[in-house]
Design an enzyme around this catalytic site. Structure first.
Site, mmCIF file in Angstrom:
data_model
loop_
_atom_site.group_PDB
_atom_site.id
_atom_site.type_symbol
_atom_site.label_atom_id
_atom_site.label_comp_id
_atom_site.label_asym_id
_atom_site.label_seq_id
_atom_site.Cartn_x
_atom_site.Cartn_y
_atom_site.Cartn_z
ATOM 1 C CE LYS A 299 6.682 7.664 -6.970
ATOM 2 N NZ LYS A 299 5.454 7.666 -6.218
ATOM 3 C CE1 TYR B 143 21.700 35.384 7.409
ATOM 4 C CE2 TYR B 143 21.795 33.034 6.443
ATOM 5 C CZ TYR B 143 21.989 34.621 6.298
ATOM 6 O OH TYR B 143 22.320 35.038 5.109
#
Length: 356
Positions: free
Chosen positions: A33, A253
């Protein structure tokens, strides 16, 4: 071409499936899955089809993708069907379906089917997600077994805390299942990856290995059987820029990391848009040309930065592995406050390269 990629070792995948079969001694559904936990469902199913007793997916869309790709082995829908009209497709494509609620059972009773189905009757043994109440389980089994639309019923449940090796919860759930299923003439399936590895006494006719197929441990500690797993995915990229910074300079950042010494900074073409955890802290392990290294600075959407100061031989084009056989994905996940499941399933935008 951007150098970020995921190398998928199909020989390792087959090794891990064979280990699951060895540990249980019975039959195993390979859980593919979520696009085989980010590894590519079609490619993984094709690699395993000659050995696997069947496959398991979450929903019919995932099953139909495998059928369109030519996968003929049994496929179980772990969540069953969501609408009654899916039963025609389930029959047409020879799928197996979980039955976890009364409305699903009633839909089967009403369905006009040309061929009977194989159904996996789910018990809620204590996870309290899907499944029949233990007090209703025998009645649900009797009712499902009695209808001509069904030719076989397999009994199943799911463990909530099998990855916690000190928790008594799995044994308790196993006892609930044993009592609810007592006397019911059917095969059974209890164990997912952590239960198969850590609680083999709970295994039965069918097991459902998922995470372990892809070579990641579900445990937060060393476990003998999990140590036999081989990583299937190696996420890697290359250094695309090198900066020479003095002490006291911020990187990335927010300037979260500030150099404490003259520092060589390598910029790697891999970021959170590729599936790397944005919350990864300074010091998160990476591998630089096969040697241990560390992340510095905040992860960007498309790039991250690593410390090359102690890697004088590294530079433009150097290989950086983010996880794989050199950086354990479960250890990385723990370092970043997430799970190996999430890391692998979140891989995106990165081309997969298959070998084996």
């Amino acid at each position: 071409m951007r150098p970020a990629r995921a190398l998928i070792d199909l020989d390792a995948l087959r090794h891990n499936y064979c280990l699951a079969r060895e540990l249980d001694g019975g039959k195993a559904l390979a859980v593919v899955k979520a696009d085989a936990y980010g590894h590519g469902a079609v490619a993984c199913a094709r690699a395993l089809e000659g050995e696997a007793d069947g496959f398991a997916v979450a929903c019919i869309e995932e099953a139909l993708e495998l059928r369109r790709a030519g996968i003929e082995a049994p496929i179980l829908l772990l969540e069953g069907f969501f609408e009654a009209d899916e039963l025609a497709l389930i029959q047409a494509h020879g799928l197996w379906t979980a039955v976890a609620s009364w409305w699903q059972l009633e839909a089967i009773e009403r369905a006009a089917l040309e061929r009977p189905l194989q159904c996996w009757l789910k018990l809620d043994s204590g996870m309290h997600r899907l499944g029949f109440d233990p007090r209703d389980y025998a009645a649900a089994f009797a009712r499902l077994s009695a209808v001509p639309q069904v030719d076989k019923v397999v009994l199943m449940t799911h463990f909530a805390r099998a990855d916690e090796l000190d928790s008594p919860r799995s044994a308790e759930q196993g006892a609930v299942f044993a009592q609810a299923a007592a006397g019911l003439p059917a095969e059974s399936s209890l164990c997912n990856s952590p239960a198969l590895l850590g609680w083999p006494q709970l295994c039965s006719d069918w097991v459902r290995p998922g995470l372990m197929l892809y070579g990641a441990t579900p445990f937060d500690r060393t476990q003998p059987q999990a140590q036999r797993l081989r990583p299937v995915m190696a996420a890697e990229s290359k250094i695309i820029s090198v900066r020479e910074l003095g002490a006291g300079e911020p990187v990335g950042y927010g300037g979260r990391f500030v150099t404490a010494r003259p520092t060589r900074v390598g910029v790697v073409a891999f970021g959170y848009a590729d599936g790397y955890p944005q919350q990864a802290p300074d010091g998160t392990p990476v591998s630089i040309d096969g040697r241990p290294g560390r992340l510095i600075g905040r992860v960007s959407m498309d790039m991250l930065t690593v410390d090359l100061t102690d890697h004088p031989e590294a530079g433009l084009g150097s290989r950086v592995q983010l996880w794989g056989d050199e950086v354990d994905v479960a250890a990385l996940a723990t370092h970043c406050g997430t799970s190996a499941y999430e890391l692998l399933c979140h891989l995106k935008r990165v081309p997969r390269v298959y070998k084996g």
